[in-house]
Design a protein around this motif. Structure first.
Motif, PDB file in Angstrom:
ATOM      1  N   UNK A 194      31.081 -49.311  -1.260  1.00  0.00           N
ATOM      2  CA  UNK A 194      32.340 -48.637  -0.958  1.00  0.00           C
ATOM      3  C   UNK A 194      33.278 -49.580  -0.214  1.00  0.00           C
ATOM      4  N   UNK A 207      31.871 -37.032   1.644  1.00  0.00           N
ATOM      5  CA  UNK A 207      33.113 -36.923   0.886  1.00  0.00           C
ATOM      6  C   UNK A 207      33.469 -38.217   0.165  1.00  0.00           C
ATOM      7  N   UNK A 208      32.616 -39.246   0.282  1.00  0.00           N
ATOM      8  CA  UNK A 208      32.959 -40.522  -0.346  1.00  0.00           C
ATOM      9  C   UNK A 208      32.883 -40.412  -1.864  1.00  0.00           C
ATOM     10  N   UNK A 209      33.976 -40.755  -2.553  1.00  0.00           N
ATOM     11  CA  UNK A 209      33.917 -40.750  -4.020  1.00  0.00           C
ATOM     12  C   UNK A 209      33.183 -41.987  -4.516  1.00  0.00           C
ATOM     13  N   UNK A 232      21.059 -46.016   2.076  1.00  0.00           N
ATOM     14  CA  UNK A 232      22.452 -45.592   2.130  1.00  0.00           C
ATOM     15  C   UNK A 232      23.376 -46.790   2.345  1.00  0.00           C
ATOM     16  N   UNK A 246      41.599 -43.759  -4.217  1.00  0.00           N
ATOM     17  CA  UNK A 246      40.889 -43.373  -2.998  1.00  0.00           C
ATOM     18  C   UNK A 246      41.870 -42.943  -1.915  1.00  0.00           C
ATOM     19  N   UNK A 305      27.787 -41.279  10.766  1.00  0.00           N
ATOM     20  CA  UNK A 305      27.866 -42.295   9.708  1.00  0.00           C
ATOM     21  C   UNK A 305      27.347 -41.722   8.379  1.00  0.00           C
ATOM     22  N   UNK A 306      26.190 -41.062   8.447  1.00  0.00           N
ATOM     23  CA  UNK A 306      25.632 -40.458   7.226  1.00  0.00           C
ATOM     24  C   UNK A 306      26.559 -39.371   6.683  1.00  0.00           C
ATOM     25  N   UNK A 363      23.471 -38.331   2.158  1.00  0.00           N
ATOM     26  CA  UNK A 363      24.329 -37.558   3.078  1.00  0.00           C
ATOM     27  C   UNK A 363      24.123 -36.047   2.968  1.00  0.00           C
ATOM     28  N   UNK A 382      24.787 -42.364  14.310  1.00  0.00           N
ATOM     29  CA  UNK A 382      24.190 -42.500  12.976  1.00  0.00           C
ATOM     30  C   UNK A 382      24.427 -41.250  12.142  1.00  0.00           C
ATOM     31  N   UNK A 393      39.347 -36.947  -9.583  1.00  0.00           N
ATOM     32  CA  UNK A 393      38.237 -37.752 -10.095  1.00  0.00           C
ATOM     33  C   UNK A 393      37.854 -37.437 -11.540  1.00  0.00           C
ATOM     34  N   UNK A 414      25.426 -47.381  -0.988  1.00  0.00           N
ATOM     35  CA  UNK A 414      26.638 -46.567  -0.855  1.00  0.00           C
ATOM     36  C   UNK A 414      27.681 -47.260   0.022  1.00  0.00           C
ATOM     37  N   UNK A 422      29.667 -39.079   6.974  1.00  0.00           N
ATOM     38  CA  UNK A 422      30.901 -39.596   6.389  1.00  0.00           C
ATOM     39  C   UNK A 422      30.723 -39.802   4.879  1.00  0.00           C
ATOM     40  N   UNK A 423      29.479 -39.967   4.454  1.00  0.00           N
ATOM     41  CA  UNK A 423      29.217 -40.169   3.032  1.00  0.00           C
ATOM     42  C   UNK A 423      29.361 -38.911   2.202  1.00  0.00           C
TER      43      UNK A 423
END
Lengths: 299, 315
Positions: free
Chosen positions: A25, B155-157, A17, A276, B149-150, B191, B146, A226, A21, B152-153
Motif C-alpha cells: 500500500x 478500509x484500505x482498498x 500484514x 485512493x 495499525x491493524x 484486520x 498495534x 472500486x 498489505x 487501519x487496514x
C-alpha cells in the motif's frame, strides 16, 4: 500476560500484514512519483505522471468518462437502495415471524461472485436467446424487448441495476438492525399524539436512522469507486459497448497491464493514487459530517 | 452461544426485542397480523398489513428467480435452451455439468479455489486469533498502537496496490503460485478477523487466566486450552465471513496467475465464457459450480454470515 509474550503472539499477524498489505500500500503511492521505463525505475518525476493523466490520450477522453460512470454508479445505487432498501426494511420491521426468512432470501445474491452475476445477467438479457426478452414478448411488451446490453444508452444502467439487485440485502439488513434500535416508546408516543404511520416515520424514525444511512452511504461510495469485477463481466476490460460501461478500475487495469506504454507503471500508479485520494477523502468527509450529526441528535 | 449475540450479532437483537413486544400486545395479536381495526395501541402491527406482505414476498421472488433460472438452465441441453428459454428442466440432463467439469477444466479450477480459499482462511484466522488475544489482554501502550495499525487496514482498498504486489511477488518467485495467492488473502483478512476477535476476547473474564496461571499453565497453554475454545463462535463467524470474498475474488488471480492449470474459479470461468459464450447450458453449469459451495456454506452458516455483515454496527 506480559509484554514480551504478547508481542510474540502478535508477531505472525504483524509480519503477514506488514509484508503483504502495508508495504505494498505504501509503495503503491511512491510508484506514482517516479519516471518509469518498463519495469526499470528512473528519477524523481514529481507530478509528471499526474499531469499525463490530464493531458495525454487516451486519458483525456477515457478518464472523465470513466469517472462520470463511477459517479452515476454511486448516485444510482444510493437512490435505489435508499428508497427500495429502506422501504423494504421498514415493511419487514416487526414481522417477527417472517423477517428472518425474508432477510435471508434478499441476501442470497450477495453471496454470488460478481463475475457469475455479470455472466448470468448477460445470458438472461441476451437478445438472441434470453429469458427476459422472451418473457417481455410473451406478455405483450415487444417494444421493451431491447438489446439492453448492446445499446450504449442502456448498458450502464443495466450494470448499475444488476449491482443494486445483488447488494440490496445488505442495506435491508443494516437498516433493519438500526430500526430495531429505535426505542419503541418514541414512535408510540408520536402515534398517541395522533401522528399517522407515515408522519411517525418521517419525523421520528427517519432522523434516528441517519447514522445507519450514513454508514451505508460511505460503504456504497467506496464500493462504487472500486467497481471492477461486475463491469468486467459485462463489458470486458474496455467497457463495451463503445466504452459505455467503462470505470476507473478498468482504465487502471488497461493502463497497467494491457497498454504496453513504456511508462505504464507511473501513469497507472498515479491513477491508483488519485482513486485512493478520492475514496479516502470522500469517506473521511462523509464520516466527519455524520459524527457532527450524531452529536446533535444525542445531545 | 450467548457470546455471539452479546458481541456482534447485532442483527439478532431486534429479533429478541420483538418477541416480548408481540407478547405484550395481548390476546389480539396472534402472530404478526393482529386485526387492523381497533389496534389502537398498534405496537406490534407490521406496517402495511397484508399488501406489504405480498410485496415483500414478490421482492423475494425477484431476488431468487434469476438464480433459480441459472440452476434450471444448467440441467437442460443447449438446443432446448435456444428453442425455449423458459422451459422446464425435465428430464434432468447432466451433460452440461459433464462438459464443464471435464473438458471445461472446472474440476481443476474448483480444486484450486478450494485450496487457496481454505489455506487463506486457516492462515488468517490462526494468526489473527493469537494477535487478538494479546491485543485484548496486553496492558502496554504498544498494544493500543498495534491495534489501531491493524484496524487501519479495515478500509484500505488493497486492490489498488496490485502493481507493488505484483512486483513483490515477482521478486520472490510467487507469481503464478497458488501459495502466493493464499498468503495475500490471508494477510488481507487480518484486520477484519482481529477486529471481531479482539471484541470477543475482551468480553471474557480475566479470572479465567489468573486461575490457569495459578495452576501452573504457560501463556500458550492458557491461550490454546482455555481461551480459544471459548471464542469458537467468533472463529466460525470470522472464517465463514472471510471465505466468501476470497472465493469470489477476481482481480488478484487475474493478474497474479498465468498458467490456466492454476486458475481459480472466477478466472477460469472468464476464460471458459470467452471461448464458449454460445454453449449456454455449459456456461450455466459453470456458473452453478462456481456458486454452489457458497450456497451450501450459507445454508449451514447463515447466522455467521449475517453476524459478519452487521459486525461493527454497534459502534
Amino acid at each position: 500476560m506480559n509484554r514480551r509474550t504478547g508481542l510474540l503472539f502478535v508477531t505472525p499477524a504483524l509480519a503477514l500484514f506488514g509484508v503483504f498489505v502495508l508495504y505494498p500500500m505504501v509503495t503503491a503511492f511512491s510508484y506514482a512519483f517516479y519516471e518509469w521505463q518498463g519495469t526499470a525505475r528512473g528519477g524523481w518525476a514529481g507530478l509528471e505522471n499526474f499531469s499525463a493523466l490530464l493531458t495525454r490520450a487516451p486519458f483525456t477522453t477515457d478518464l472523465p468518462r470513466a469517472l462520470l460512470h463511477n459517479v452515476l454508479f454511486f448516485v444510482g445505487t444510493m437512490l435505489v437502495q435508499n428508497t427500495i432498501g429502506l422501504t423494504v426494511a421498514f415493511l419487514l420491521h416487526r414481522r417477527a415471524r417472517t423477517r428472518r426468512a425474508l432477510q435471508t432470501l434478499y441476501a442470497m445474491p450477495y453471496l454470488v461472485s460478481p463475475i457469475v452475476i455479470g455472466y448470468l445477467w448477460t445470458l438472461l438479457l441476451s437478445p438472441t436467446f434470453g429469458p427476459v426478452n422472451t418473457l417481455l414478448t410473451k406478455v405483450g411488451l415487444e417494444s421493451w424487448a431491447l438489446p439492453w446490453l448492446g445499446d450504449p444508452d442502456t448498458a450502464l444502467w443495466v450494470v448499475i441495476l444488476v449491482s443494486v439487485w445483488q447488494w440490496i440485502g445488505f442495506p435491508v439488513l443494516l437498516y433493519g438492525a438500526a430500526l430495531g434500535g429505535v426505542p419503541e416508546e418514541l414512535s408510540e408516543a408520536a402515534r398517541v399524539d395522533g401522528a399517522s404511520n407515515l408522519q411517525t416515520f418521517r419525523r421520528v424514525t427517519l432522523p434516528l436512522l441517519v447514522p445507519a444511512i450514513g454508514t451505508v452511504s460511505v460503504l456504497t461510495f467506496i464500493f462504487a469507486m472500486e467497481a471492477f469485477a461486475l463491469p468486467y463481466a459485462f463489458g470486458g476490460s474496455t467497457g463495451n459497448p463503445a466504452g459505455s460501461t467503462d470505470f476507473i478500475s478498468l482504465l487502471f487495469y488497461r493502463t497497467a497491464f494491457d497498454s504496453g506504454a513504456p511508462d505504464a507503471i507511473g501513469t497507472s500508479s498515479a491513477l491508483a493514487t488519485l482513486l485512493f485520494v478520492v475514496i479516502f477523502g470522500g469517506a473521511y468527509a462523509a464520516t466527519a459530517v455524520l459524527r457532527r450529526h450524531e452529536k446533535r441528535i444525542t445531545s | 452461544m450467548s457470546v455471539v449475540s452479546a458481541g456482534i450479532g447485532t442483527a439478532d437483537e431486534p429479533a429478541v426485542d420483538a418477541d416480548p413486544t408481540l407478547a405484550g400486545s395481548g390476546g389480539t395479536g396472534s402472530g404478526p397480523r393482529p386485526p387492523r381495526r381497533g389496534a389502537t395501541r398498534g405496537r406490534a402491527t407490521p406496517v402495511g398489513g397484508r399488501t406489504a406482505s405480498v410485496l415483500l414476498w414478490v421482492y423475494a421472488a425477484f431476488a431468487l428467480v434469476p438464480l433459480l433460472l441459472m440452476l434450471s438452465s444448467s440441467f437442460r441441453s443447449n438446443g432446448d435452451l435456444i428453442s425455449n428459454p423458459l422451459g422446464a428442466p425435465w428430464p434432468l440432463s447432466f451433460d452440461a455439468y459433464r462438459e464443464a467439469w471435464t473438458t471445461g477444466n472446472f474440476a481443476t479450477y474448483f480444486g484450486n479455489s478450494l485450496l487457496v480459499t481454505l489455506g487463506a482462511v486457516v492462515l488468517s484466522t490462526t494468526v489473527s486469533t493469537m494477535a487478538a488475544y494479546a491485543l485484548a489482554r496486553g496492558r502496554s501502550r504498544i498494544f493500543r498502537w498495534l491495534e489501531s495499525l491493524f484496524l487501519s487496514g479495515l478500509m484500505l482498498p488493497i486492490h489498488l496496490a496490485i502493481l507493488p504486489i505484483f512486483y513483490l511477488f515477482d521478486g520472490v518467485g510467487l507469481v503464478d503460485s497458488r501459495m502466493g495467492l493464499a498468503l495475500l488473502y490471508g494477510a488481507s483478512g487480518v484486520p477484519f478477523s482481529i477486529f471481531v476477535l479482539t471484541t470477543f476476547f475482551r468480553q471474557l473474564p480475566e479470572e479465567l487466566e489468573e486461575a490457569a496461571t495459578l495452576d501452573g499453565a504457560s501463556p500458550w497453554q492458557t491461550f490454546w486450552r482455555i481461551m480459544v475454545p471459548l471464542v469458537r463462535p467468533a472463529l466460525a463467524t470470522v472464517a465463514v465471513f472471510r471465505f466468501v470474498p476470497i472465493w469470489n475474488d477476481f482481480l488478484f488471480p487475474l493478474v497474479l496467475l498465468r498458467d490456466d492449470s492454476k486458475y481459480t474459479l472466477p478466472v477460469g470461468l472468464t476464460q471458459f465464457f470467452g471461448e464458449n459464450a454460445t454453449n449456454y447450458s455449459a456456461v450455466f453449469a459453470g456458473l452453478v459450480i462456481t456458486t454452489l459451495p457458497l450456497i451450501a456454506l450459507f445454508l449451514v452458516a447463515t447466522r455467521q454470515i449475517v453476524a459478519g455483515l452487521t459486525a461493527g454496527m454497534s459502534k
